[in-house]
Design a protein around this motif. Structure first.
Motif, PDB file in Angstrom:
ATOM      1  N   ASP A 265       8.113  -6.850   3.969  1.00  8.70           N
ATOM      2  CA  ASP A 265       7.895  -6.820   5.494  1.00  8.70           C
ATOM      3  C   ASP A 265       7.177  -5.527   5.651  1.00  8.70           C
ATOM      4  O   ASP A 265       6.676  -5.430   7.142  1.00  8.70           O
ATOM      5  N   ILE A 268       1.072  -5.600   5.834  1.00  4.37           N
ATOM      6  CA  ILE A 268       0.611  -6.568   6.756  1.00  4.37           C
ATOM      7  C   ILE A 268      -0.737  -7.061   5.885  1.00  4.37           C
ATOM      8  O   ILE A 268      -1.527  -6.268   5.311  1.00  4.37           O
ATOM      9  N   ILE A 298       1.717  -0.999   6.167  1.00  4.24           N
ATOM     10  CA  ILE A 298       1.473  -1.156   7.791  1.00  4.24           C
ATOM     11  C   ILE A 298       0.860   0.308   8.226  1.00  4.24           C
ATOM     12  O   ILE A 298       0.035   0.374   9.033  1.00  4.24           O
ATOM     13  N   GLU A 301      -2.741   0.321   7.592  1.00  3.64           N
ATOM     14  CA  GLU A 301      -3.374  -0.492   8.416  1.00  3.64           C
ATOM     15  C   GLU A 301      -3.746   0.207   9.998  1.00  3.64           C
ATOM     16  O   GLU A 301      -4.863   0.146  10.687  1.00  3.64           O
TER      17      GLU A 301
END
Length: 304
Positions: A265, A268, A298, A301
């Motif tokens: 999780d 991404i 994440i 990103e």
């Protein structure tokens, strides 16, 4: 031209390259930690990057090194590897040069069984051998009566085995059969194209675990690990939880990109695409296969 390899990214290499390059316009080094058939590494190398290509399979690394930096023994590579010979190579690799084991694994196996299953079915192996002898040895004895004498003569007039392979393929097409499609020779031709690479001081090959490679400062890292739920690689089981923990750790110092179907999780997807996989044999089916993705942490990103 990358070598044939289980799970190769050859068809999607340009998408992956452009995505990573555009996010890292000032980078000049790629560390390809699961390089396999060298599809991604070669494209970066051809575009001026320094490349460290690593794979745990020492035989494919030996094949890449032999092909690019030393040169293949074409006479040896043109010998027909029978089913029994392949079994012996897989069972007793120490009897053979490492590069030749890698060659047999990449060019003479069917990719969805950890590079161990013979390329041809038992029913067509004799015909493949007959076509091989016609193309490589100019020996038509086993195709007389199957292929017309006119077509045999036309094939034998060709000046080298590459042209004879193409000529045989055209004849087979008119016969509406693929039995004389000599995949092993097509793969060898793709492999030989790697011998044209230059500026080899920018290229380094390694055969270690992904977490044992020294990552240069500011290098981009690309990972194409064994996917969860697909056929295992010949090196055995892969600890996915340890891998993602390692990715989190190294991402604090280097930009890292991971090809997979799914990720934890805290990652991404920045790219998704259809990829007809050669990693069948696990839980994925051709008619129900998810899109492949390029994942980043994440936090990475957010900062491009």
């Amino acid at each position: 031209m990358p070598i044939p390899y289980m799970g190769s990214k050859r068809k999607s290499a340009t998408k992956i390259f452009n995505t990573i390059k555009n996010l890292n316009p000032d980078s000049s080094t790629l560390v390809d930690l699961f390089c396999g058939g060298f599809a991604i590494g070669e494209l970066f190398f051809q575009n001026g990057y320094n490349v460290i290509a690593n794979d745990l399979n020492k035989y494919v690394i030996a094949l890449l090194n032999q092909t690019i930096k030393i040169g293949l023994d074409e006479e040896k590579c043109l010998e027909f590897i029978t089913r029994d010979i392949l079994k012996d190579i897989i069972k007793n690799p120490d009897k053979y040069d490492d590069w030749y084991v890698g060659y047999a694994m990449c060019c003479w196996t069917f990719g969805n069984n950890s590079q161990k299953a013979y390329l041809f079915g038992k029913d067509v192996e004799p015909l493949k051998y007959a076509g091989h002898k016609l193309v490589v040895n100019k020996n038509p004895i086993d195709v007389i009566g199957i292929i017309s004498q006119k077509n045999i003569d036309g094939i034998l007039k060709q000046t080298d085995w590459h042209k004879r392979r193409i000529a045989l393929g055209k004849v087979a097409n008119t016969m509406r059969t693929r039995v004389f499609e000599l995949q092993q020779l097509q793969r060898l031709e793709r492999l030989q194209q790697l011998q044209q690479l230059q500026r080899l001081e920018r290229l380094q090959f390694c055969s270690k675990s992904y977490n044992e490679i020294n990552i240069p400062k500011d290098a981009i890292i690309y990972c194409d690990p064994p996917y969860i739920g697909t056929a295992e690689y010949s090196e055995g089981s892969f600890n996915h939880d340890e891998f993602w923990d390692w990715v989190r750790s190294v991402s604090k110092k280097n930009k890292i990109y991971i090809s997979e179907y799914n990720a934890p999780d805290d990652f991404i997807s920045i790219l998704a695409f259809d990829q007809k996989s050669t990693l069948q044999g696990g839980t994925q089916k051709h008619n129900n296969q998810p899109k492949e993705c390029l994942f980043v942490p994440i936090d990475q990103e957010k900062y491009g």
